[in-house]
Design a protein around this motif. Structure first.
Motif, PDB file in Angstrom:
ATOM      1  N   ALA A 136      61.095 -19.691 -24.245  1.00  0.00           N
ATOM      2  CA  ALA A 136      61.218 -18.581 -23.505  1.00  0.00           C
ATOM      3  C   ALA A 136      62.490 -17.596 -23.776  1.00  0.00           C
ATOM      4  N   LYS A 137      62.352 -16.534 -23.855  1.00  0.00           N
ATOM      5  CA  LYS A 137      63.382 -15.546 -24.380  1.00  0.00           C
ATOM      6  C   LYS A 137      63.682 -14.768 -23.068  1.00  0.00           C
ATOM      7  N   THR A 138      62.523 -14.082 -22.445  1.00  0.00           N
ATOM      8  CA  THR A 138      62.578 -13.057 -21.601  1.00  0.00           C
ATOM      9  C   THR A 138      61.770 -13.594 -20.263  1.00  0.00           C
ATOM     10  N   LEU A 139      62.391 -13.148 -19.201  1.00  0.00           N
ATOM     11  CA  LEU A 139      61.626 -13.179 -17.916  1.00  0.00           C
ATOM     12  C   LEU A 139      61.527 -11.714 -17.417  1.00  0.00           C
ATOM     13  N   VAL A 140      60.190 -11.274 -16.991  1.00  0.00           N
ATOM     14  CA  VAL A 140      59.948 -10.043 -16.718  1.00  0.00           C
ATOM     15  C   VAL A 140      59.420 -10.275 -15.209  1.00  0.00           C
ATOM     16  N   ILE A 141      60.170  -9.380 -14.311  1.00  0.00           N
ATOM     17  CA  ILE A 141      59.900  -9.474 -12.898  1.00  0.00           C
ATOM     18  C   ILE A 141      59.676  -7.872 -12.490  1.00  0.00           C
ATOM     19  N   ASN A 142      58.841  -7.745 -11.503  1.00  0.00           N
ATOM     20  CA  ASN A 142      58.665  -6.393 -11.038  1.00  0.00           C
ATOM     21  C   ASN A 142      58.624  -6.282  -9.576  1.00  0.00           C
ATOM     22  N   TYR A 143      59.790  -5.717  -8.800  1.00  0.00           N
ATOM     23  CA  TYR A 143      59.740  -5.691  -7.398  1.00  0.00           C
ATOM     24  C   TYR A 143      60.280  -4.488  -7.084  1.00  0.00           C
ATOM     25  N   PRO A 144      59.888  -3.695  -5.903  1.00  0.00           N
ATOM     26  CA  PRO A 144      58.540  -4.084  -5.295  1.00  0.00           C
ATOM     27  C   PRO A 144      57.625  -4.120  -6.035  1.00  0.00           C
ATOM     28  N   GLY A 193      49.790  -8.240 -12.849  1.00  0.00           N
ATOM     29  CA  GLY A 193      51.092  -7.084 -13.151  1.00  0.00           C
ATOM     30  C   GLY A 193      50.736  -6.423 -14.064  1.00  0.00           C
ATOM     31  N   TYR A 194      51.901  -5.482 -14.314  1.00  0.00           N
ATOM     32  CA  TYR A 194      51.971  -4.471 -15.329  1.00  0.00           C
ATOM     33  C   TYR A 194      52.275  -5.118 -16.704  1.00  0.00           C
ATOM     34  N   PRO A 195      51.306  -5.138 -17.647  1.00  0.00           N
ATOM     35  CA  PRO A 195      51.139  -6.024 -18.648  1.00  0.00           C
ATOM     36  C   PRO A 195      51.804  -5.505 -20.243  1.00  0.00           C
ATOM     37  N   VAL A 196      52.389  -4.315 -19.838  1.00  0.00           N
ATOM     38  CA  VAL A 196      52.887  -3.715 -21.129  1.00  0.00           C
ATOM     39  C   VAL A 196      53.968  -4.266 -22.004  1.00  0.00           C
ATOM     40  N   PHE A 197      55.017  -4.999 -21.137  1.00  0.00           N
ATOM     41  CA  PHE A 197      55.953  -5.808 -22.230  1.00  0.00           C
ATOM     42  C   PHE A 197      55.276  -6.844 -22.844  1.00  0.00           C
ATOM     43  N   GLY A 198      54.504  -7.558 -22.259  1.00  0.00           N
ATOM     44  CA  GLY A 198      53.768  -8.554 -22.929  1.00  0.00           C
ATOM     45  C   GLY A 198      52.828  -8.255 -24.097  1.00  0.00           C
ATOM     46  N   HIS A 220      53.269  -5.690 -26.205  1.00  0.00           N
ATOM     47  CA  HIS A 220      53.969  -5.456 -27.076  1.00  0.00           C
ATOM     48  C   HIS A 220      54.627  -6.566 -27.586  1.00  0.00           C
ATOM     49  N   ALA A 221      55.183  -7.565 -26.674  1.00  0.00           N
ATOM     50  CA  ALA A 221      55.652  -8.804 -27.209  1.00  0.00           C
ATOM     51  C   ALA A 221      54.782  -9.524 -28.482  1.00  0.00           C
ATOM     52  N   ARG A 222      53.572  -9.240 -27.816  1.00  0.00           N
ATOM     53  CA  ARG A 222      52.544  -9.916 -28.930  1.00  0.00           C
ATOM     54  C   ARG A 222      52.515  -9.276 -30.139  1.00  0.00           C
ATOM     55  N   TYR A 223      52.853  -8.025 -30.355  1.00  0.00           N
ATOM     56  CA  TYR A 223      52.817  -7.163 -31.565  1.00  0.00           C
ATOM     57  C   TYR A 223      53.833  -7.799 -32.365  1.00  0.00           C
ATOM     58  N   TYR A 224      54.935  -8.366 -31.837  1.00  0.00           N
ATOM     59  CA  TYR A 224      56.110  -8.827 -32.707  1.00  0.00           C
ATOM     60  C   TYR A 224      55.959 -10.406 -32.839  1.00  0.00           C
ATOM     61  N   GLY A 225      54.800 -10.956 -32.603  1.00  0.00           N
ATOM     62  CA  GLY A 225      54.677 -12.501 -32.829  1.00  0.00           C
ATOM     63  C   GLY A 225      54.848 -13.126 -31.494  1.00  0.00           C
ATOM     64  N   GLY A 226      55.089 -12.619 -30.586  1.00  0.00           N
ATOM     65  CA  GLY A 226      55.547 -13.251 -29.260  1.00  0.00           C
ATOM     66  C   GLY A 226      54.341 -13.945 -28.735  1.00  0.00           C
ATOM     67  N   GLU A 227      54.344 -14.814 -27.736  1.00  0.00           N
ATOM     68  CA  GLU A 227      53.493 -15.430 -26.773  1.00  0.00           C
ATOM     69  C   GLU A 227      53.877 -15.016 -25.347  1.00  0.00           C
ATOM     70  N   THR A 255      57.690  -0.766 -23.500  1.00  0.00           N
ATOM     71  CA  THR A 255      57.005  -1.027 -24.901  1.00  0.00           C
ATOM     72  C   THR A 255      58.240  -1.177 -25.972  1.00  0.00           C
ATOM     73  N   ILE A 256      59.284  -0.629 -25.713  1.00  0.00           N
ATOM     74  CA  ILE A 256      60.488  -0.655 -26.544  1.00  0.00           C
ATOM     75  C   ILE A 256      61.363  -2.174 -26.744  1.00  0.00           C
ATOM     76  N   LEU A 257      61.550  -2.606 -25.690  1.00  0.00           N
ATOM     77  CA  LEU A 257      62.177  -3.725 -25.240  1.00  0.00           C
ATOM     78  C   LEU A 257      61.904  -4.954 -26.149  1.00  0.00           C
ATOM     79  N   PRO A 258      60.550  -5.336 -26.356  1.00  0.00           N
ATOM     80  CA  PRO A 258      60.399  -6.333 -27.063  1.00  0.00           C
ATOM     81  C   PRO A 258      60.905  -6.306 -28.448  1.00  0.00           C
ATOM     82  N   ALA A 259      60.845  -5.103 -29.007  1.00  0.00           N
ATOM     83  CA  ALA A 259      61.591  -4.940 -30.323  1.00  0.00           C
ATOM     84  C   ALA A 259      62.980  -5.306 -30.424  1.00  0.00           C
TER      85      ALA A 259
END
Ligand SMILES: Cc1ncc(COP(=O)(O)O)c(C=O)c1O
Length: 160
Positions: free
Chosen positions: A87-95, A46-51, A53-60, A27-31
């Motif tokens: 694009a600024k960030t790529l979030v991946i989640n593995y496992p 996926g786990y949508p939390v980063f996205g 919060h990214a939207r809260y900062y005007g991100g897409e 939640t904090i990283l998008p800031a």
């Protein structure tokens, strides 16, 4: 990082930040990284939390599907160039949650090369990194190339 993923050389004084859990960190990283108009590349399902919060900062958010036929790995070449340019960030989640998919060293090599080429910050949500039944836990931070300066020699060796 060392005990679970075998990642050496991380300086706890300057390269580690504590959080009260993965969710809090996501939640904090998008800031730190997302400005209006920036695109956050995510995977779905996926786990949508980063996205969120990214939207809260005007991100897409651009979601890349995780398909069984691709081993639940994202097809990085499927990202439209108009999105990739911003694009600024790529979030991946593995496992991966919820597919149960696992990354491979080849996939991480592809991610590192792709991120370097397109100037992306890779965020590996490794909440379940220690939870493997076959092989060893994998972490993109352990891959050569994560640090442009230190790993140049390793990248040259791989021709990346
Ligand atoms: C993929 C993924 N990342 C992060 C989290 C959050 O984990 P934490 O309990 O460390 O905040 C979860 C929890 O369900 C998750 O599934």
């Amino acid at each position: 990082m060392k005990n679970v993923c075998g990642v050496d050389g991380i300086d706890p004084e300057t390269q580690v930040v504590h959080s009260i859990g993965s969710k809090a960190a996501l939640t904090i990283l998008p800031a730190c990284f997302i400005n209006p108009g920036d695109v956050a590349l995510m995977t779905t399902p996926g786990y949508p939390v980063f996205g969120t919060h990214a939207r809260y900062y005007g991100g897409e958010v651009h979601n890349i599907p995780l398909l069984e036929r691709n081993g639940f790995l994202p097809d990085l070449n499927s990202i439209p160039s108009e999105k990739l340019k911003r694009a600024k960030t790529l979030v991946i989640n593995y496992p991966n949650n919820p597919t149960g998919g696992s990354a491979t060293p080849q996939f991480f090599a592809e991610v590192v090369a792709f991120a370097r080429k397109h100037n992306l910050i890779v965020i590996h949500d490794a909440a379940y990194a220690a939870l493997v039944f076959d092989g060893k836990p994998l972490c993109v931070s352990g891959h050569p190339g994560r640090d442009g300066r230190r790993d140049r020699a390793a990248l040259d060796e791989q021709g990346v």
